[in-house]
Design an enzyme around this catalytic site. Structure first.
Site, PDB file in Angstrom:
ATOM      1  CG  HIS A 162       4.317  -4.985   7.914  1.00 49.54           C
ATOM      2  ND1 HIS A 162       3.119  -5.188   8.452  1.00 49.54           N
ATOM      3  CD2 HIS A 162       5.150  -5.759   8.628  1.00 49.54           C
ATOM      4  CE1 HIS A 162       3.007  -6.121   9.533  1.00 49.54           C
ATOM      5  NE2 HIS A 162       4.545  -6.398   9.519  1.00 49.54           N
ATOM      6  CB  SER A 283      -1.398   4.828 -22.553  1.00 53.73           C
ATOM      7  OG  SER A 283      -2.121   5.957 -22.655  1.00 53.73           O
ATOM      8  CE  LYS A 289       1.349   3.743 -17.732  1.00 55.36           C
ATOM      9  NZ  LYS A 289      -0.106   4.328 -17.571  1.00 55.36           N
ATOM     10  CD  GLU A 296      -2.779  -3.613 -15.159  1.00 58.40           C
ATOM     11  OE1 GLU A 296      -2.409  -2.703 -14.536  1.00 58.40           O
ATOM     12  OE2 GLU A 296      -2.966  -3.647 -16.556  1.00 58.40           O
TER      13      GLU A 296
END
Ligand code: ARG
Length: 469
Positions: A162, A283, A289, A296
């Site tokens: 979980h 970024s 970043k 992804e």
């Protein structure tokens, strides 16, 4: 050269042609089935050999056809082949060119053959090649993971259920779970390959061939291990493509899950790992970043794969026997699926190889959340307490630890005994990460010695007994 303005090219078969430009565009498959050219040539060479064997082609004609096909191959490879959209597809382009090159003998090649059995053969050959390439790419990813797993065989990290800290595991064990998923993917593909590697050539348009072609001989020329048994099934069956695309989709779903874990591990709150700069971008606005673009994208591409699988299944579901033009729509999903799988496997191998783990951060996280509570209960069981009673005692102890703002391992012996009077002297030892991990030393468990053995066994099974340099 292009004859889309309506004139028929010399050497082109006198087939019925579609009326308007838009209709021809809808019908055209050359833009994508061009990439079947090697398979189409292999199919034609094998068919010509079959025709020569029964003397439909003389030795001289057979030779002329072979030379013509060789020339076509080099024209395509050198970018000098005169492709023509007006000639519908790869098959008619090659056949037309053959007749242009060698004259009337070229018109004999299509004897006893239809584009229906031809395209089914081509696609099977193409899918077989793709399976072999992908199998090797998957095993390369496994090789990277095995090296990492060996290095991290004893590195504790939190194991989750979980996405809540559940019990400590080793990072090596976690990575070996990925190796297992990929191993099933390879097994599925190997099984699929058995059904792919069957020759439909000789099925003709749908009813079979009136020529006594030795189908097994022809199949052997292409490396097929069997021939199809029913001509109607042979030209209409695309199950092999669906199966392969399903196997690859499931493989992509596995890569997606792994990529997701990497994204989590590399996120700031986790901080378990950092990615190599080569697989990240920055970024445009936030200077700090470092974004995990490649994992992804792999995660997202699994969606595209599910789309391809869906397209194939829906393409098939309404088709009466035997061949229907619907089947022309099989190629783009198959090609796209394979390209996606190959790109993703290559990308994933680079992502994994460049991971740098922060063992301290993983260890810190592994000891949070009372992750060794079960081990404490197990220690009480070893002292003779029934498991359910031990469970209840440890729950009370967890509540007490929370009240004191401590983790279980930080409780003193007195604090433990005030809640669990039965607690023996070495109970606190059971609460350490090392003891917890080492105790799970039976088959399939996370103990470092188990992980090392699993790595050894997997290396042997995969046929690379040594670590990569
Ligand atoms: N381009 C077609 C395909 O991809 C080849 C078979 C055409 N057959 C036919 N009967 N029109 O399926």
């Amino acid at each position: 050269m292009s004859d889309s303005d309506g004139g028929r090219r010399k050497g082109a078969p006198a087939m019925r042609r579609l009326g308007g430009e838009h209709l021809r565009e809808l019908n055209n498959s050359l833009s994508f089935d061009r990439q079947l050219y090697r398979e189409d040539l292999a199919c034609s060479r094998a068919h010509a050999a079959g025709l020569a064997k029964i003397r439909v082609l003389s030795a001289r004609e057979h030779k002329a056809i072979r030379q013509g096909l060789d020339q076509i191959e080099s024209e395509i490879e050198q970018g000098r082949f005169p492709w023509s959209d007006a000639l519908e597809d790869i098959h008619i382009n090659i056949e037309t060119r053959l007749t242009e090159l060698i004259g009337d003998t070229g018109k004999k090649l299509h004897t006893g053959r239809s584009r229906n059995d031809q395209v089914a053969t081509d696609l099977r050959l193409w899918v077989r090649g793709a399976i072999d390439r992908i199998d090797s790419l998957i095993s390369q990813v496994q090789a990277v993971l095995l090296d990492l797993a060996e290095n991290e065989a004893a590195s504790p990290m939190p194991g989750f259920t979980h996405l809540q800290s559940a019990q400590p595991v080793t990072l090596g064990h976690h990575l070996m779970a990925w190796v297992e998923m990929l191993e099933r993917d390879r097994q599925r593909l190997a099984d699929c390959r058995i059904r792919v590697n069957v020759s439909p050539l000789g099925a003709g348009a749908l009813a079979g061939s009136p020529y006594p072609i030795d189908r097994r001989y022809v199949a052997r020329q292409m490396g097929f291990s069997d021939i199809t048994r029913n001509s109607m099934d042979a030209v209409s069956d695309r199950d092999f493509a669906v199966e392969c695309v399903f196997d690859l989709t499931l493989m992509m779903v596995h890569l997606s899950r792994m990529a997701e874990e990497i994204v989590l591990w590399c996120s700031h709150p986790f901080g378990f790992a950092v990615l190599d700069d080569a697989v990240c971008t920055g970024s445009s606005i936030m200077p700090q970043k470092k974004n995990p673009d490649i994992p992804e994208l792999i995660r997202a591409k699994s969606g595209r794969s599910i789309g391809s699988l869906n397209a194939l299944l829906v393409m098939l579901k309404g088709q009466p026997l035997a061949y229907n033009k619907d089947n022309q729509e099989d190629k783009e999903p198959v090609f796209d699926m394979v390209r996606t799988a190959e790109l993703s496997l290559r990308g994933f191998a680079e992502v994994a190889a460049g991971l740098r783990f922060d063992r301290e951060a993983m260890r810190r996280s592994a000891s949070e959340g009372h992750s060794t509570a079960t081990d404490l209960a197990d220690a009480l069981v070893r002292e003779g307490m029934p498991f359910r009673d031990a469970y209840a005692q440890v729950r009370k102890l967890v509540a007490q630890a929370d009240k004191l703002g401590k983790g279980l391992p930080e409780l003193s012996e007195e604090e433990i005994r005030s809640v669990v009077p039965e607690a023996g002297a070495d109970l606190r030892r059971a609460l350490t990460l090392e003891a917890s991990i080492a105790s799970r030393r039976f088959s399939g468990g996370t103990a470092p010695m188990r992980v090392r053995a699993a790595v050894r066994i997997a290396r042997r099974r995969l046929g690379f007994p040594k670590r990569r340099s």
